[in-house]
Design an enzyme around this catalytic site. Structure first.
Site, PDB file in Angstrom:
ATOM      1  CE  LYS A   1     -36.699  22.097  -2.286  1.00 39.86           C
ATOM      2  NZ  LYS A   1     -36.950  21.034  -1.317  1.00 39.86           N
TER       3      LYS A   1
ATOM      4  CB  SER B   1     -40.471  20.807  -0.221  1.00 37.26           C
ATOM      5  OG  SER B   1     -39.226  20.460  -0.154  1.00 37.26           O
TER       6      SER B   1
ATOM      7  CB  SER C   1     -38.223  17.644   0.515  1.00 36.40           C
ATOM      8  OG  SER C   1     -39.247  18.061   1.304  1.00 36.40           O
TER       9      SER C   1
HETATM   10  N1  GLN Z   1     -42.744  17.140   3.843  1.00 33.84           N
HETATM   11  C1  GLN Z   1     -41.809  17.285   4.955  1.00 33.84           C
HETATM   12  C2  GLN Z   1     -42.334  18.666   5.714  1.00 33.84           C
HETATM   13  O1  GLN Z   1     -43.131  19.455   5.057  1.00 33.84           O
HETATM   14  C3  GLN Z   1     -40.714  17.411   4.537  1.00 33.84           C
HETATM   15  C4  GLN Z   1     -40.007  18.476   3.826  1.00 33.84           C
HETATM   16  C5  GLN Z   1     -38.666  18.525   3.488  1.00 33.84           C
HETATM   17  O2  GLN Z   1     -37.993  17.364   3.352  1.00 33.84           O
HETATM   18  N2  GLN Z   1     -37.933  19.596   3.118  1.00 33.84           N
HETATM   19  O3  GLN Z   1     -41.630  19.165   6.490  1.00 33.84           O
END
Ligand code: GLN
Length: 480
Positions: free
Chosen positions: A72, A147, A171
């Site tokens: 990532k 994400s 995410s």
């Molecule tokens: N969707 C969540 C957010 O936007 C989680 C993101 C994540 O786990 N990095 O914060």
């Protein structure tokens, strides 16, 4: 495409790592999902050749010998850029490798490139990525989740058998569910965060995307273990993780009342009913659990995560780090403001503002301190639940993957993580495994959670459910 286990066995018994990597690079270059931000053709082939040389010389090449891995874009690699999906870090090159990257490489894995993500890991669709959205390989008109959307798509499209992601509120698990692959978030403190660009340090964890639980365990065994560079990482030495599918007979499986009521798509409710039915037929004891605070999760998360993000992202000022605006004659304050306005996208700016607000003198007690108290209550509620059950099951997400551009309201987007944020708030391990598909052939994900540091127990339970799924002929992982 073969599993990581098969590739490592093939390479360790004399198969060519160079060939494995060449084939992966070919697939990556032909891909149209925008999963990859950057491909490391040269260095990947050099590393693969080194693995082949070691094997020919009779040296050991490691448990992930020749396995192509994608990283990532918010995890530091010396090779290429670490942009976090942001204009702010578009040109940033890390002077060091994250601990997880070094561990993968020491185990023989070959890093083939970086994969796209939501900007600074903030999002549930990979649409906030400055380098364009990623398409879901199951249906290119839909989002891959986020994400870590690039990581999930790369595995689901069969480009690589393993990708690393980070999970602050879901995410890893949510994109795994949307794309139809396995995504594992270890307990907080199991895997070093050194070299992960921080979003919310008390919630962030790194974990693998794979096509099944056995591969997730294999990679987890390589990643885990103490790291002097991360004081929040449990100091016990690294040790391999071997899957031993748990006996479903007598396993106490908790189902939160809140996870089976309204709010889920029909296909999701159907999946839950099917899972419960199959598990009780296999002899598991289904336990009803009341997670009365489940719906406090999102609001608690959006106070704590934004507070920490506002502090963590303060370093990107266009002077020490990051994009610098072209503003001749501007003083330092003006330059900083301009650089941050240009470098950060709208979602990141929204979170910095929100986080700064909840930490401000007049509101600290009303928001931040109160969220910390609720955090403790949520953790206690999970711990109480694990006194009555071995694992908890729920859908990973309330729906399957939505259309690109289909959600524009931020709060609606935040609600995608209804079932996942709890694990980060409580620091417990969670995994999403593919479990069938909806009426439009979109993947469905089943989430399992376990007590803090019961990661192996969680993986063993997931492996048994996976076997049950396969016996029943229900669709598992995508890796076209
Ligand atoms: N969707 C969540 C957010 O936007 C989680 C993101 C994540 O786990 N990095 O914060």
């Amino acid at each position: 495409m073969r599993s990581a286990r098969d590739i490592a066995e093939h390479v360790n018994s004399g198969g060519s790592a160079v060939q494995v990597v060449e084939e992966a690079l070919e697939r990556i270059h032909a891909d149209t999902s925008n999963a990859f931000r950057e491909v490391f053709d040269q260095s990947a082939l050099t590393s693969a050749a080194e693995i082949d040389r070691r094997i020919i010389a009779g040296e050991s090449a490691g448990p992930l010998a020749g396995v192509p891995v994608a990283i990532k874009d918010n995890i530091c690699t010396r090779e290429g850029r670490t942009s976090c999906g942001s204009k702010m870090l578009e040109k940033y090159r890390s002077p060091f490798d994250a601990t997880v990257v070094t561990r993968l490489q020491d185990a023989g894995a070959v890093v083939v490139g970086k994969v796209n993500c939501d900007e600074f890991a903030m999002g549930s669709s990979t649409e906030t990525c400055h380098f364009g959205p990623v398409k879901n390989p199951a249906d290119p008109s839909r989002v891959p989740g986020g994400s870590s959307g690039g990581s999930a798509a790369a595995v689901a499209a069969g480009l690589v058998p393993v990708a690393l992601g980070s999970d602050t509120g879901g995410s890893i698990r949510q994109p795994a569910a949307f794309c139809g692959v396995t995504g594992f978030k270890p307990s907080y403190g199991q895997v070093s965060r050194w070299g992960l660009v921080a979003f919310a340090s008390s919630l962030d964890q790194i974990g693998p995307f794979t096509t099944d639980t056995a591969d997730a365990a294999l990679v987890f065994g390589v990643l885990r273990g103490g790291d002097p560079n991360d004081g929040t990482c449990e100091p016990s030495p690294a040790k391999p993780c071997q899957i031993k599918p748990a006996d479903l007979k007598g396993m106490r499986v908790g189902v939160p009342i809140q996870a089976t009521t309204d709010g889920n798509a029909k296909s999701v409710s159907k999946m839950m009913a099917e899972v419960r039915d199959q598990m009780s037929k296999a002899g598991a004891e289904m336990v009803e659990v009341d997670l009365s605070l489940l719906d406090q999760g999102i609001s608690t998360y959006y106070v704590i995560a934004t507070a920490e993000a506002s502090s963590n992202l303060a370093r990107f000022d266009g002077i020490r780090y990051g994009h610098r605006a072209h503003a001749p004659g501007a003083g330092p304050d003006e330059l900083m403001a301009l650089s941050r306005s240009e470098g950060f996208g709208a979602e990141v700016r929204r979170r910095i503002l929100l986080g700064t607000y909840v930490l401000s003198a007049g509101y600290y007690d009303a928001y931040y301190n109160r969220a910390l108290k609720i955090r403790r209550m949520i953790r206690d509620e999970y711990l109480k639940a694990f006194a009555t059950c071995d694992v908890l099951i729920s859908p990973t997400t309330p729906s399957t993957a939505f259309e690109l551009g289909g959600i524009t309201d931020p709060v609606e987007m935040y609600l995608c993580d209804r079932y996942t944020v709890g694990a980060n708030i409580a620091g417990i391990p969670g995994i999403s495994i593919p479990f069938g598909e909806d009426e439009q052939s979109l993947p469905l994900g089943l989430q399992l959670l376990a007590a803090p540091f019961a990661d192996e127990q969680l993986l063993n339970a997931a492996a048994s459910i996976e076997a049950l799924r396969d016996q029943a002929g229900i669709r598992g992982a995508r890796n076209a």
